[in-house]
Scaffold this motif. Structure first.
Motif, short mmCIF file in Angstrom:
data_model
loop_
_atom_site.label_atom_id
_atom_site.label_comp_id
_atom_site.label_asym_id
_atom_site.label_seq_id
_atom_site.Cartn_x
_atom_site.Cartn_y
_atom_site.Cartn_z
N TYR A 60 0.81 -1.20 0.00
CA TYR A 60 0.00 0.00 0.00
C TYR A 60 0.86 1.26 0.00
O TYR A 60 1.96 1.28 0.56
N ALA A 61 0.30 2.32 -0.59
CA ALA A 61 0.89 3.64 -0.43
C ALA A 61 0.61 4.12 1.00
O ALA A 61 -0.43 3.79 1.59
N ASP A 62 1.52 4.90 1.54
CA ASP A 62 1.35 5.37 2.92
C ASP A 62 0.05 6.16 3.09
O ASP A 62 -0.57 6.13 4.16
N SER A 63 -0.36 6.87 2.06
CA SER A 63 -1.55 7.71 2.16
C SER A 63 -2.85 6.94 2.34
O SER A 63 -3.85 7.52 2.75
N VAL A 64 -2.83 5.64 2.05
CA VAL A 64 -4.08 4.86 2.15
C VAL A 64 -3.99 3.72 3.16
O VAL A 64 -4.99 3.03 3.41
N LYS A 65 -2.82 3.51 3.74
CA LYS A 65 -2.67 2.42 4.72
C LYS A 65 -3.64 2.59 5.87
O LYS A 65 -3.81 3.67 6.41
N GLY A 66 -4.29 1.48 6.23
CA GLY A 66 -5.25 1.52 7.33
C GLY A 66 -6.65 1.92 6.90
O GLY A 66 -7.60 1.75 7.66
N ARG A 67 -6.80 2.44 5.68
CA ARG A 67 -8.13 2.84 5.18
C ARG A 67 -8.56 2.00 3.98
O ARG A 67 -9.75 1.72 3.84
#
Length: 125
Positions: A60-67
């Motif tokens: 994942y890209a950091d901007s979307v991790k966890g979402r």
């Protein structure tokens, strides 16, 4: 011949969820990995997530991790992108991509071999 067909885009309010689907056919079914990119107006296309077709390993890209969560159904030849807690900054055209080369397909799909036509995701504030 390879084909990737996206679906599931639309308009959603901030904080909401959407699930994108990418149906692969032809040579795309034999790719090493499939993934998602997005392109917002006036910005460059950026990597979002990738999944290995065989192992199911995800990136994942950091901007979307966890979402965001990427998954695949190998029997159906389909990859999904579940997007939760959406933000206006997630507004973009989302593209499905497939990469044949293990060294360039993970973790960020540096040079995909096949692309879908894209599906619009709009997040309103």
């Amino acid at each position: 011949q390879a084909q990737l067909v996206e679906s599931g885009g639309g308009v959603v309010q901030a904080g909401g969820s959407l699930r994108l689907s990418c149906a692969a056919s032809g040579r795309a079914l034999r790719a090493y990995a499939l993934g998602w990119f997005r392109q917002a107006p006036g910005k460059e296309r950026e990597f979002v997530a990738a999944i290995s077709w065989s192992s199911g390993s995800t990136y994942y890209a950091d901007s979307v991790k966890g979402r965001f969560t990427i998954s695949r159904d190998a029997a159906k030849g389909t990859v999904y992108l579940q997007m939760n807690s959406l933000k206006p900054a997630d507004t973009a055209v989302y593209y499905c991509a497939a990469g044949n080369n293990i060294y360039t397909s993970i973790p960020t799909m540096r040079s995909p071999d096949y692309w879908g036509q894209g599906t619009q995701v709009t997040v309103s504030s």
